[in-house]
Design a protein around this motif. Sequence first.
Motif, PDB file in Angstrom:
ATOM      1  N   ARG A  29       0.835  -1.209   0.000  1.00  0.00           N
ATOM      2  CA  ARG A  29       0.000   0.000   0.000  1.00  0.00           C
ATOM      3  C   ARG A  29       0.866   1.253   0.000  1.00  0.00           C
ATOM      4  O   ARG A  29       0.598   2.210  -0.721  1.00  0.00           O
ATOM      5  CB  ARG A  29      -0.926   0.016   1.210  1.00  0.00           C
ATOM      6  CG  ARG A  29      -2.153  -0.852   1.060  1.00  0.00           C
ATOM      7  CD  ARG A  29      -3.006  -0.876   2.304  1.00  0.00           C
ATOM      8  NE  ARG A  29      -3.421   0.448   2.753  1.00  0.00           N
ATOM      9  CZ  ARG A  29      -4.018   0.675   3.909  1.00  0.00           C
ATOM     10  NH1 ARG A  29      -4.268  -0.327   4.741  1.00  0.00           N
ATOM     11  NH2 ARG A  29      -4.368   1.899   4.253  1.00  0.00           N
ATOM     12  N   VAL A  30       1.921   1.251   0.814  1.00  0.00           N
ATOM     13  CA  VAL A  30       2.819   2.407   0.883  1.00  0.00           C
ATOM     14  C   VAL A  30       3.473   2.640  -0.473  1.00  0.00           C
ATOM     15  O   VAL A  30       3.491   3.763  -0.988  1.00  0.00           O
ATOM     16  CB  VAL A  30       3.886   2.213   1.983  1.00  0.00           C
ATOM     17  CG1 VAL A  30       5.002   3.232   1.855  1.00  0.00           C
ATOM     18  CG2 VAL A  30       3.259   2.283   3.360  1.00  0.00           C
ATOM     19  N   GLU A  31       4.007   1.567  -1.057  1.00  0.00           N
ATOM     20  CA  GLU A  31       4.674   1.707  -2.350  1.00  0.00           C
ATOM     21  C   GLU A  31       3.705   2.195  -3.426  1.00  0.00           C
ATOM     22  O   GLU A  31       4.050   3.069  -4.229  1.00  0.00           O
ATOM     23  CB  GLU A  31       5.302   0.368  -2.757  1.00  0.00           C
ATOM     24  CG  GLU A  31       6.497  -0.012  -1.909  1.00  0.00           C
ATOM     25  CD  GLU A  31       7.001  -1.421  -2.199  1.00  0.00           C
ATOM     26  OE1 GLU A  31       6.487  -2.077  -3.120  1.00  0.00           O
ATOM     27  OE2 GLU A  31       7.914  -1.858  -1.485  1.00  0.00           O
ATOM     28  N   THR A  32       2.490   1.656  -3.430  1.00  0.00           N
ATOM     29  CA  THR A  32       1.491   2.066  -4.420  1.00  0.00           C
ATOM     30  C   THR A  32       1.113   3.528  -4.242  1.00  0.00           C
ATOM     31  O   THR A  32       1.078   4.291  -5.224  1.00  0.00           O
ATOM     32  CB  THR A  32       0.235   1.183  -4.300  1.00  0.00           C
ATOM     33  OG1 THR A  32       0.607  -0.173  -4.488  1.00  0.00           O
ATOM     34  CG2 THR A  32      -0.811   1.568  -5.315  1.00  0.00           C
ATOM     35  N   PHE A  41       2.302  13.879  -9.555  1.00  0.00           N
ATOM     36  CA  PHE A  41       3.057  15.122  -9.453  1.00  0.00           C
ATOM     37  C   PHE A  41       3.835  15.370 -10.745  1.00  0.00           C
ATOM     38  O   PHE A  41       3.878  16.497 -11.259  1.00  0.00           O
ATOM     39  CB  PHE A  41       4.001  15.087  -8.252  1.00  0.00           C
ATOM     40  CG  PHE A  41       4.755  16.368  -8.054  1.00  0.00           C
ATOM     41  CD1 PHE A  41       4.131  17.492  -7.538  1.00  0.00           C
ATOM     42  CD2 PHE A  41       6.100  16.461  -8.396  1.00  0.00           C
ATOM     43  CE1 PHE A  41       4.821  18.681  -7.360  1.00  0.00           C
ATOM     44  CE2 PHE A  41       6.790  17.645  -8.226  1.00  0.00           C
ATOM     45  CZ  PHE A  41       6.149  18.754  -7.703  1.00  0.00           C
ATOM     46  N   THR A  42       4.434  14.307 -11.276  1.00  0.00           N
ATOM     47  CA  THR A  42       5.171  14.433 -12.540  1.00  0.00           C
ATOM     48  C   THR A  42       4.235  14.889 -13.659  1.00  0.00           C
ATOM     49  O   THR A  42       4.566  15.799 -14.429  1.00  0.00           O
ATOM     50  CB  THR A  42       5.816  13.083 -12.916  1.00  0.00           C
ATOM     51  OG1 THR A  42       6.658  12.676 -11.853  1.00  0.00           O
ATOM     52  CG2 THR A  42       6.629  13.193 -14.187  1.00  0.00           C
ATOM     53  N   GLN A  43       3.075  14.252 -13.728  1.00  0.00           N
ATOM     54  CA  GLN A  43       2.103  14.623 -14.757  1.00  0.00           C
ATOM     55  C   GLN A  43       1.594  16.056 -14.532  1.00  0.00           C
ATOM     56  O   GLN A  43       1.365  16.786 -15.492  1.00  0.00           O
ATOM     57  CB  GLN A  43       0.924  13.642 -14.762  1.00  0.00           C
ATOM     58  CG  GLN A  43       1.288  12.256 -15.215  1.00  0.00           C
ATOM     59  CD  GLN A  43       1.800  12.221 -16.650  1.00  0.00           C
ATOM     60  OE1 GLN A  43       1.342  12.967 -17.511  1.00  0.00           O
ATOM     61  NE2 GLN A  43       2.781  11.365 -16.878  1.00  0.00           N
ATOM     62  N   LEU A  44       1.431  16.437 -13.291  1.00  0.00           N
ATOM     63  CA  LEU A  44       0.966  17.788 -12.960  1.00  0.00           C
ATOM     64  C   LEU A  44       1.973  18.832 -13.444  1.00  0.00           C
ATOM     65  O   LEU A  44       1.608  19.854 -14.031  1.00  0.00           O
ATOM     66  CB  LEU A  44       0.757  17.901 -11.446  1.00  0.00           C
ATOM     67  CG  LEU A  44       0.113  19.160 -10.912  1.00  0.00           C
ATOM     68  CD1 LEU A  44      -1.330  19.243 -11.387  1.00  0.00           C
ATOM     69  CD2 LEU A  44       0.155  19.154  -9.396  1.00  0.00           C
ATOM     70  N   VAL A  45       3.239  18.570 -13.226  1.00  0.00           N
ATOM     71  CA  VAL A  45       4.289  19.486 -13.672  1.00  0.00           C
ATOM     72  C   VAL A  45       4.336  19.521 -15.203  1.00  0.00           C
ATOM     73  O   VAL A  45       4.484  20.594 -15.810  1.00  0.00           O
ATOM     74  CB  VAL A  45       5.657  19.091 -13.077  1.00  0.00           C
ATOM     75  CG1 VAL A  45       6.791  19.873 -13.726  1.00  0.00           C
ATOM     76  CG2 VAL A  45       5.655  19.297 -11.577  1.00  0.00           C
ATOM     77  N   ALA A  68      -4.133  16.590  -9.184  1.00  0.00           N
ATOM     78  CA  ALA A  68      -4.037  17.083  -7.803  1.00  0.00           C
ATOM     79  C   ALA A  68      -4.994  16.320  -6.892  1.00  0.00           C
ATOM     80  O   ALA A  68      -4.644  15.970  -5.753  1.00  0.00           O
ATOM     81  CB  ALA A  68      -4.336  18.577  -7.760  1.00  0.00           C
ATOM     82  N   ALA A  69      -6.183  16.034  -7.386  1.00  0.00           N
ATOM     83  CA  ALA A  69      -7.145  15.276  -6.586  1.00  0.00           C
ATOM     84  C   ALA A  69      -6.625  13.865  -6.309  1.00  0.00           C
ATOM     85  O   ALA A  69      -6.761  13.339  -5.193  1.00  0.00           O
ATOM     86  CB  ALA A  69      -8.492  15.205  -7.307  1.00  0.00           C
ATOM     87  N   ARG A  70      -6.006  13.255  -7.319  1.00  0.00           N
ATOM     88  CA  ARG A  70      -5.428  11.913  -7.118  1.00  0.00           C
ATOM     89  C   ARG A  70      -4.283  11.946  -6.109  1.00  0.00           C
ATOM     90  O   ARG A  70      -4.109  11.022  -5.315  1.00  0.00           O
ATOM     91  CB  ARG A  70      -4.963  11.337  -8.447  1.00  0.00           C
ATOM     92  CG  ARG A  70      -6.106  10.915  -9.332  1.00  0.00           C
ATOM     93  CD  ARG A  70      -5.603  10.261 -10.589  1.00  0.00           C
ATOM     94  NE  ARG A  70      -6.697   9.905 -11.479  1.00  0.00           N
ATOM     95  CZ  ARG A  70      -6.540   9.523 -12.721  1.00  0.00           C
ATOM     96  NH1 ARG A  70      -5.324   9.424 -13.237  1.00  0.00           N
ATOM     97  NH2 ARG A  70      -7.577   9.215 -13.455  1.00  0.00           N
ATOM     98  N   ALA A  75      -2.318  10.742  -0.687  1.00  0.00           N
ATOM     99  CA  ALA A  75      -1.796  11.245   0.589  1.00  0.00           C
ATOM    100  C   ALA A  75      -2.738  10.888   1.734  1.00  0.00           C
ATOM    101  O   ALA A  75      -2.292  10.503   2.821  1.00  0.00           O
ATOM    102  CB  ALA A  75      -1.591  12.752   0.523  1.00  0.00           C
ATOM    103  N   ASP A  76      -4.051  10.988   1.480  1.00  0.00           N
ATOM    104  CA  ASP A  76      -5.032  10.602   2.496  1.00  0.00           C
ATOM    105  C   ASP A  76      -4.905   9.116   2.817  1.00  0.00           C
ATOM    106  O   ASP A  76      -4.987   8.715   3.983  1.00  0.00           O
ATOM    107  CB  ASP A  76      -6.439  10.930   2.001  1.00  0.00           C
ATOM    108  CG  ASP A  76      -7.491  10.665   3.054  1.00  0.00           C
ATOM    109  OD1 ASP A  76      -7.324  11.175   4.187  1.00  0.00           O
ATOM    110  OD2 ASP A  76      -8.472   9.954   2.752  1.00  0.00           O
ATOM    111  N   SER A  77      -4.698   8.308   1.794  1.00  0.00           N
ATOM    112  CA  SER A  77      -4.508   6.875   2.006  1.00  0.00           C
ATOM    113  C   SER A  77      -3.279   6.602   2.870  1.00  0.00           C
ATOM    114  O   SER A  77      -3.302   5.750   3.756  1.00  0.00           O
ATOM    115  CB  SER A  77      -4.381   6.163   0.657  1.00  0.00           C
ATOM    116  OG  SER A  77      -4.114   4.800   0.839  1.00  0.00           O
ATOM    117  N   LEU A  78      -2.205   7.345   2.610  1.00  0.00           N
ATOM    118  CA  LEU A  78      -0.994   7.197   3.435  1.00  0.00           C
ATOM    119  C   LEU A  78      -1.248   7.604   4.879  1.00  0.00           C
ATOM    120  O   LEU A  78      -0.765   6.960   5.815  1.00  0.00           O
ATOM    121  CB  LEU A  78       0.157   8.018   2.848  1.00  0.00           C
ATOM    122  CG  LEU A  78       0.840   7.424   1.625  1.00  0.00           C
ATOM    123  CD1 LEU A  78       1.853   8.419   1.065  1.00  0.00           C
ATOM    124  CD2 LEU A  78       1.524   6.116   1.969  1.00  0.00           C
TER     125      LEU A  78
END
Length: 148
Positions: A29-32, A41-45, A68-70, A75-78
Amino acid sequence: MNKGTGVGTGPTAAAAAAAAQKQKTMMQRVETDIAVIVDNFTQLVNVAQVNDPPVRNSQESFMMEMRAARMVQAADSLLKLVSELKQTAIFSGFASLNDHVEQRTTEFNQQAERTDRMLARIGEEAAASLKELESHYYSSAQRTPDTA
Protein backbone atom coordinates in the motif's frame (compact mmCIF):
# COMPACT_ATOMS: atom_id res chain seq x y z
CA MET A 1 12.80 -28.26 36.21
CA ASN A 2 12.02 -29.32 32.71
CA LYS A 3 10.85 -26.44 30.54
CA GLY A 4 8.79 -27.06 27.43
CA THR A 5 9.97 -25.89 24.07
CA GLY A 6 8.77 -22.53 22.92
CA VAL A 7 8.37 -21.04 26.37
CA GLY A 8 8.30 -17.28 26.08
CA THR A 9 9.09 -17.27 22.36
CA GLY A 10 6.24 -14.92 21.50
CA PRO A 11 3.50 -15.35 18.93
CA THR A 12 2.67 -18.67 17.38
CA ALA A 13 3.69 -19.56 13.86
CA ALA A 14 0.21 -18.73 12.52
CA ALA A 15 0.24 -15.32 14.21
CA ALA A 16 3.73 -14.65 12.87
CA ALA A 17 2.61 -15.60 9.35
CA ALA A 18 -0.45 -13.34 9.66
CA ALA A 19 1.73 -10.48 10.89
CA ALA A 20 4.17 -10.98 8.03
CA GLN A 21 1.30 -11.00 5.52
CA LYS A 22 -0.16 -7.82 7.05
CA GLN A 23 3.25 -6.15 6.92
CA LYS A 24 3.66 -7.17 3.28
CA THR A 25 0.20 -5.77 2.44
CA MET A 26 0.95 -2.50 4.21
CA MET A 27 4.28 -2.14 2.43
CA GLN A 28 2.53 -2.70 -0.90
CA ARG A 29 0.00 0.00 0.00
CA VAL A 30 2.82 2.41 0.88
CA GLU A 31 4.67 1.71 -2.35
CA THR A 32 1.49 2.07 -4.42
CA ASP A 33 0.43 5.31 -2.74
CA ILE A 34 3.89 6.85 -3.09
CA ALA A 35 4.09 5.78 -6.73
CA VAL A 36 0.68 7.40 -7.36
CA ILE A 37 1.79 10.64 -5.70
CA VAL A 38 5.06 10.78 -7.68
CA ASP A 39 3.36 9.88 -10.97
CA ASN A 40 0.61 12.44 -10.53
CA PHE A 41 3.06 15.12 -9.45
CA THR A 42 5.17 14.43 -12.54
CA GLN A 43 2.10 14.62 -14.76
CA LEU A 44 0.97 17.79 -12.96
CA VAL A 45 4.29 19.49 -13.67
CA ASN A 46 4.21 18.33 -17.31
CA VAL A 47 0.68 19.65 -17.83
CA ALA A 48 1.44 22.96 -16.12
CA GLN A 49 2.87 24.47 -19.30
CA VAL A 50 1.20 27.66 -20.47
CA ASN A 51 -0.19 27.46 -24.01
CA ASP A 52 -1.96 30.01 -26.16
CA PRO A 53 -5.18 28.26 -27.23
CA PRO A 54 -7.84 28.70 -24.51
CA VAL A 55 -9.36 25.25 -25.14
CA ARG A 56 -6.02 23.62 -24.53
CA ASN A 57 -5.57 25.62 -21.30
CA SER A 58 -8.97 24.48 -19.98
CA GLN A 59 -8.12 20.86 -20.80
CA GLU A 60 -4.80 21.22 -19.03
CA SER A 61 -6.52 22.91 -16.12
CA PHE A 62 -8.90 19.97 -15.82
CA MET A 63 -5.96 17.51 -16.01
CA MET A 64 -4.15 19.45 -13.31
CA GLU A 65 -7.20 19.37 -11.04
CA MET A 66 -7.62 15.64 -11.66
CA ARG A 67 -3.94 14.92 -10.92
CA ALA A 68 -4.04 17.08 -7.80
CA ALA A 69 -7.15 15.28 -6.59
CA ARG A 70 -5.43 11.91 -7.12
CA MET A 71 -2.40 13.14 -5.16
CA VAL A 72 -4.67 14.21 -2.30
CA GLN A 73 -6.38 10.80 -2.33
CA ALA A 74 -3.02 8.99 -2.23
CA ALA A 75 -1.80 11.25 0.59
CA ASP A 76 -5.03 10.60 2.50
CA SER A 77 -4.51 6.88 2.01
CA LEU A 78 -0.99 7.20 3.43
CA LEU A 79 -2.32 9.11 6.45
CA LYS A 80 -4.90 6.37 7.08
CA LEU A 81 -2.14 3.78 6.79
CA VAL A 82 -0.05 5.63 9.38
CA SER A 83 -3.05 5.73 11.71
CA GLU A 84 -3.65 2.02 11.17
CA LEU A 85 0.02 1.27 11.88
CA LYS A 86 -0.16 3.24 15.13
CA GLN A 87 -3.29 1.37 16.22
CA THR A 88 -1.74 -1.96 15.24
CA ALA A 89 1.40 -1.17 17.22
CA ILE A 90 -0.63 -0.22 20.29
CA PHE A 91 -3.12 -3.08 20.18
CA SER A 92 -0.74 -5.80 18.99
CA GLY A 93 1.49 -4.97 21.95
CA PHE A 94 -1.43 -5.58 24.31
CA ALA A 95 -2.57 -8.64 22.38
CA SER A 96 0.85 -10.29 22.44
CA LEU A 97 1.23 -9.39 26.11
CA ASN A 98 -2.15 -10.97 26.88
CA ASP A 99 -1.23 -14.05 24.83
CA HIS A 100 2.04 -14.34 26.72
CA VAL A 101 0.28 -13.97 30.09
CA GLU A 102 -2.29 -16.62 29.12
CA GLN A 103 0.45 -18.96 27.92
CA ARG A 104 2.43 -18.53 31.13
CA THR A 105 -0.74 -19.02 33.24
CA THR A 106 -1.44 -22.27 31.43
CA GLU A 107 2.15 -23.41 31.92
CA PHE A 108 2.05 -22.60 35.64
CA ASN A 109 -1.30 -24.39 36.06
CA GLN A 110 0.16 -27.48 34.37
CA GLN A 111 3.25 -27.26 36.55
CA ALA A 112 1.03 -26.95 39.67
CA GLU A 113 -0.90 -30.06 38.63
CA ARG A 114 2.35 -32.00 38.09
CA THR A 115 3.63 -30.80 41.47
CA ASP A 116 0.39 -31.85 43.20
CA ARG A 117 0.60 -35.32 41.63
CA MET A 118 4.27 -35.60 42.60
CA LEU A 119 3.55 -34.54 46.20
CA ALA A 120 0.68 -37.03 46.43
CA ARG A 121 2.96 -39.81 45.14
CA ILE A 122 5.73 -38.83 47.57
CA GLY A 123 3.19 -38.79 50.44
CA GLU A 124 1.97 -42.27 49.50
CA GLU A 125 5.53 -43.58 49.26
CA ALA A 126 6.40 -41.99 52.62
CA ALA A 127 3.31 -43.55 54.24
CA ALA A 128 4.19 -46.97 52.80
CA SER A 129 7.80 -46.65 53.95
CA LEU A 130 6.69 -45.55 57.41
CA LYS A 131 4.35 -48.58 57.69
CA GLU A 132 7.17 -50.88 56.62
CA LEU A 133 9.55 -49.32 59.16
CA GLU A 134 6.93 -49.60 61.93
CA SER A 135 6.39 -53.24 61.02
CA HIS A 136 10.12 -53.95 61.19
CA TYR A 137 10.48 -52.02 64.43
CA TYR A 138 7.64 -53.80 66.24
CA SER A 139 8.77 -57.20 64.98
CA SER A 140 12.41 -56.58 65.72
CA ALA A 141 14.26 -58.53 68.42
CA GLN A 142 16.42 -55.49 69.13
CA ARG A 143 13.43 -53.55 70.29
CA THR A 144 13.65 -52.47 73.90
CA PRO A 145 10.89 -53.95 76.03
CA ASP A 146 8.18 -51.63 77.23
CA THR A 147 8.66 -50.88 80.92
CA ALA A 148 5.33 -49.46 81.69
